[in-house]
Scaffold this motif. Structure first.
Motif, PDB file in Angstrom:
ATOM      1  N   PRO A 141       0.797  -1.227   0.000  1.00  0.00           N
ATOM      2  CA  PRO A 141       0.000   0.000   0.000  1.00  0.00           C
ATOM      3  C   PRO A 141       0.831   1.279   0.000  1.00  0.00           C
ATOM      4  O   PRO A 141       0.654   2.153   0.856  1.00  0.00           O
ATOM      5  CB  PRO A 141      -0.805  -0.139   1.293  1.00  0.00           C
ATOM      6  N   TRP A 142       1.738   1.381  -0.944  1.00  0.00           N
ATOM      7  CA  TRP A 142       2.635   2.533  -0.984  1.00  0.00           C
ATOM      8  C   TRP A 142       2.816   3.017  -2.418  1.00  0.00           C
ATOM      9  O   TRP A 142       2.591   2.291  -3.379  1.00  0.00           O
ATOM     10  CB  TRP A 142       3.994   2.156  -0.385  1.00  0.00           C
ATOM     11  N   SER A 143       3.207   4.270  -2.518  1.00  0.00           N
ATOM     12  CA  SER A 143       3.646   4.820  -3.797  1.00  0.00           C
ATOM     13  C   SER A 143       4.810   5.751  -3.504  1.00  0.00           C
ATOM     14  O   SER A 143       5.006   6.192  -2.366  1.00  0.00           O
ATOM     15  CB  SER A 143       2.513   5.564  -4.515  1.00  0.00           C
ATOM     16  N   PHE A 144       5.583   6.051  -4.541  1.00  0.00           N
ATOM     17  CA  PHE A 144       6.814   6.816  -4.361  1.00  0.00           C
ATOM     18  C   PHE A 144       6.929   7.894  -5.434  1.00  0.00           C
ATOM     19  O   PHE A 144       6.377   7.783  -6.532  1.00  0.00           O
ATOM     20  CB  PHE A 144       8.038   5.899  -4.444  1.00  0.00           C
ATOM     21  N   SER A 145       7.674   8.922  -5.081  1.00  0.00           N
ATOM     22  CA  SER A 145       8.091   9.913  -6.061  1.00  0.00           C
ATOM     23  C   SER A 145       9.583  10.128  -5.884  1.00  0.00           C
ATOM     24  O   SER A 145      10.130   9.921  -4.796  1.00  0.00           O
ATOM     25  CB  SER A 145       7.342  11.233  -5.857  1.00  0.00           C
ATOM     26  N   LEU A 146      10.253  10.507  -6.950  1.00  0.00           N
ATOM     27  CA  LEU A 146      11.688  10.805  -6.894  1.00  0.00           C
ATOM     28  C   LEU A 146      11.924  12.087  -7.669  1.00  0.00           C
ATOM     29  O   LEU A 146      11.770  12.126  -8.890  1.00  0.00           O
ATOM     30  CB  LEU A 146      12.499   9.655  -7.499  1.00  0.00           C
ATOM     31  N   SER A 147      12.250  13.130  -6.935  1.00  0.00           N
ATOM     32  CA  SER A 147      12.432  14.429  -7.566  1.00  0.00           C
ATOM     33  C   SER A 147      13.380  15.268  -6.730  1.00  0.00           C
ATOM     34  O   SER A 147      13.287  15.278  -5.490  1.00  0.00           O
ATOM     35  CB  SER A 147      11.089  15.155  -7.707  1.00  0.00           C
ATOM     36  N   GLY A 148      14.307  15.957  -7.400  1.00  0.00           N
ATOM     37  CA  GLY A 148      15.228  16.844  -6.698  1.00  0.00           C
ATOM     38  C   GLY A 148      16.080  16.149  -5.671  1.00  0.00           C
ATOM     39  O   GLY A 148      16.407  16.734  -4.622  1.00  0.00           O
ATOM     40  N   GLY A 149      16.441  14.886  -5.927  1.00  0.00           N
ATOM     41  CA  GLY A 149      17.280  14.152  -4.991  1.00  0.00           C
ATOM     42  C   GLY A 149      16.555  13.722  -3.730  1.00  0.00           C
ATOM     43  O   GLY A 149      17.196  13.480  -2.698  1.00  0.00           O
ATOM     44  N   GLU A 150      15.222  13.600  -3.796  1.00  0.00           N
ATOM     45  CA  GLU A 150      14.438  13.244  -2.620  1.00  0.00           C
ATOM     46  C   GLU A 150      13.359  12.231  -2.992  1.00  0.00           C
ATOM     47  O   GLU A 150      12.650  12.403  -3.979  1.00  0.00           O
ATOM     48  CB  GLU A 150      13.794  14.505  -2.039  1.00  0.00           C
ATOM     49  N   ILE A 151      13.259  11.191  -2.186  1.00  0.00           N
ATOM     50  CA  ILE A 151      12.183  10.210  -2.337  1.00  0.00           C
ATOM     51  C   ILE A 151      11.015  10.627  -1.452  1.00  0.00           C
ATOM     52  O   ILE A 151      11.200  10.951  -0.278  1.00  0.00           O
ATOM     53  CB  ILE A 151      12.654   8.800  -1.926  1.00  0.00           C
ATOM     54  N   PRO A 196      -1.535  14.575   4.297  1.00  0.00           N
ATOM     55  CA  PRO A 196      -1.444  13.449   5.235  1.00  0.00           C
ATOM     56  C   PRO A 196      -1.000  12.147   4.596  1.00  0.00           C
ATOM     57  O   PRO A 196      -0.497  11.260   5.299  1.00  0.00           O
ATOM     58  CB  PRO A 196      -2.874  13.336   5.791  1.00  0.00           C
ATOM     59  N   SER A 197      -1.175  12.004   3.295  1.00  0.00           N
ATOM     60  CA  SER A 197      -0.745  10.753   2.657  1.00  0.00           C
ATOM     61  C   SER A 197       0.760  10.715   2.435  1.00  0.00           C
ATOM     62  O   SER A 197       1.317   9.645   2.165  1.00  0.00           O
ATOM     63  CB  SER A 197      -1.460  10.554   1.321  1.00  0.00           C
ATOM     64  N   LEU A 198       1.449  11.868   2.545  1.00  0.00           N
ATOM     65  CA  LEU A 198       2.905  11.901   2.442  1.00  0.00           C
ATOM     66  C   LEU A 198       3.478  11.500   3.794  1.00  0.00           C
ATOM     67  O   LEU A 198       3.462  12.274   4.746  1.00  0.00           O
ATOM     68  CB  LEU A 198       3.399  13.287   2.037  1.00  0.00           C
ATOM     69  N   LEU A 199       3.974  10.293   3.877  1.00  0.00           N
ATOM     70  CA  LEU A 199       4.392   9.740   5.163  1.00  0.00           C
ATOM     71  C   LEU A 199       5.831  10.080   5.527  1.00  0.00           C
ATOM     72  O   LEU A 199       6.164  10.205   6.699  1.00  0.00           O
ATOM     73  CB  LEU A 199       4.208   8.220   5.154  1.00  0.00           C
ATOM     74  N   ALA A 200       6.691  10.211   4.526  1.00  0.00           N
ATOM     75  CA  ALA A 200       8.104  10.484   4.812  1.00  0.00           C
ATOM     76  C   ALA A 200       8.805  10.953   3.553  1.00  0.00           C
ATOM     77  O   ALA A 200       8.375  10.653   2.430  1.00  0.00           O
ATOM     78  CB  ALA A 200       8.797   9.240   5.361  1.00  0.00           C
ATOM     79  N   THR A 201       9.869  11.692   3.753  1.00  0.00           N
ATOM     80  CA  THR A 201      10.792  12.009   2.670  1.00  0.00           C
ATOM     81  C   THR A 201      12.160  11.471   3.053  1.00  0.00           C
ATOM     82  O   THR A 201      12.534  11.446   4.228  1.00  0.00           O
ATOM     83  CB  THR A 201      10.885  13.522   2.406  1.00  0.00           C
ATOM     84  N   VAL A 202      12.900  11.027   2.041  1.00  0.00           N
ATOM     85  CA  VAL A 202      14.216  10.430   2.266  1.00  0.00           C
ATOM     86  C   VAL A 202      15.204  11.033   1.283  1.00  0.00           C
ATOM     87  O   VAL A 202      14.945  11.076   0.074  1.00  0.00           O
ATOM     88  CB  VAL A 202      14.173   8.893   2.082  1.00  0.00           C
ATOM     89  N   LYS A 203      16.327  11.505   1.794  1.00  0.00           N
ATOM     90  CA  LYS A 203      17.412  12.020   0.974  1.00  0.00           C
ATOM     91  C   LYS A 203      18.686  11.225   1.251  1.00  0.00           C
ATOM     92  O   LYS A 203      18.834  10.630   2.320  1.00  0.00           O
ATOM     93  CB  LYS A 203      17.663  13.507   1.263  1.00  0.00           C
ATOM     94  N   ALA A 204      19.579  11.237   0.292  1.00  0.00           N
ATOM     95  CA  ALA A 204      20.900  10.632   0.487  1.00  0.00           C
ATOM     96  C   ALA A 204      21.815  11.692   1.083  1.00  0.00           C
ATOM     97  O   ALA A 204      22.162  12.670   0.422  1.00  0.00           O
ATOM     98  CB  ALA A 204      21.452  10.120  -0.838  1.00  0.00           C
ATOM     99  N   GLY A 205      22.188  11.511   2.346  1.00  0.00           N
ATOM    100  CA  GLY A 205      22.992  12.501   3.043  1.00  0.00           C
ATOM    101  C   GLY A 205      24.483  12.291   2.845  1.00  0.00           C
ATOM    102  O   GLY A 205      24.942  11.972   1.742  1.00  0.00           O
TER     103      GLY A 205
END
Length: 326
Positions: A29-39, A92-101
């Protein structure tokens, strides 16, 4: 520093790994986006279990498992993840953002966890006779604690029987409810199905040996005789019964429970130990409250599981990354 192309490749690898996380009924039950170096990790609310998970608790636990998987993969790719949980109250559906640090060198344990992401499997029956080592249990307890949750092993036979009885009771009630049955049918895959989600008929035994006490299994075959042929010559053990809990019951703690769950599962899988899940009682408010007050010291139960050794090779299916991208 690594070139931007390599950083992007690390993020793409994290996305590909995330789809192998466990999810309730393999709903993914998930979907993803990848933009500007951020998931961006989003809840796919169209895959919510409207009957058994109307609040989305199990959905967010599933997404938390996907989040831990992404973070582990990024570390294996040489980057420390930068994670923001629930970054925008207006979405509210955006649960988290992840970047490569910053660049990092993954330690041995992280590499081991990463190596189990695609190999880990959910078990849906009793376990073989070898016992789970006590030292491994201790490490699983620490893994849960690192993610902000608590794993409690249920040692007392009477308490194990209570949990098993509640599981059987919940399963019995749900089996009589047409809404639950239709929801199960939606996520049950018939033999030979080409679907890449739901529970495959090859992922559970057609006739499982009972454990003592008996922990009720979901009827994914809905009396159609599906399932693989299991060895009926031996005996099945219950395994180690454990409860995963959190101090509160917020959306953030549901996500943390999912991260803890995946950390536990990957570490267990590295030692040849699998998990079977029993969420039936947690899908009924009064039974969940009983567990919280009587067996969880007031903490909120997020998962009931059994841990043990199995020699089954079951199929696991996942949707391709292209189907998961916004």
């Amino acid at each position: 520093m690594k070139a931007p192309k390599e950083r992007t490749h690390a993020l793409e690898s994290a996305l590909d790994a995330a789809r192998w996380a466990p999810s309730v009924h393999n709903t993914q039950p998930w979907s993803f986006s990848l933009s500007g170096g951020e998931i961006g990790l989003r809840a796919d609310t169209e895959r919510t279990l409207a009957v058994s998970d109307s609040e989305g608790r199990e959905l967010l636990i599933s997404c938390g498992a996907a989040l831990f998987t992404m973070c582990t993969t990024l570390r294996c790719e040489g980057y420390e993840p930068i994670v923001t949980i629930l970054p925008d109250p207006d979405r509210p559906s955006l649960l988290a953002t992840v970047k490569a640090g910053n660049e990092t060198k993954a330690d041995e344990e992280t590499w081991v966890l990463g190596g189990e992401i695609e190999r880990r499997r959910t078990h849906r029956a009793g376990f073989a006779s070898p016992k789970v080592p006590g030292r491994l249990i201790d490490s699983l307890i620490r893994a849960a604690r690192e993610e902000g949750a608590k794993l409690t092993v249920v040692d007392l036979p009477a308490a194990v029987e209570v949990i098993a009885a509640l599981t059987r009771a919940a399963q019995g009630v749900q089996a009589q409810d047409r809404r639950f049955t239709l929801e199960m049918i939606r996520w049950s895959r018939r033999p030979g199905s080409s679907r890449r989600d739901g529970v495959p008929a090859e992922a559970y035994p057609g006739q499982a040996l009972p454990t003592h006490p008996e922990f009720a299994q979901r009827d994914y075959a809905w009396q159609q005789g599906w399932g693989h042929d299991a060895d009926q010559s031996g005996s099945a053990t219950t395994g180690v019964v454990a409860l995963l809990t959190t101090p509160g019951d917020s959306r953030q703690e549901w996500i943390a429970a999912g991260q803890a769950l995946q950390h536990i599962l990957l570490r267990a899988a590295a030692h040849g130990v699998s998990a079977a899940f029993h969420t039936q009682a947690l899908e009924m408010y009064h039974l969940r409250e009983f567990l919280r007050l009587e067996l969880c010291s007031g903490e909120y139960p997020q998962m009931i599981m059994r841990l043990g050794v199995t020699f089954d090779e079951t199929e696991s299916v996942r949707r391709p990354v292209t189907d998961l991208m916004d």
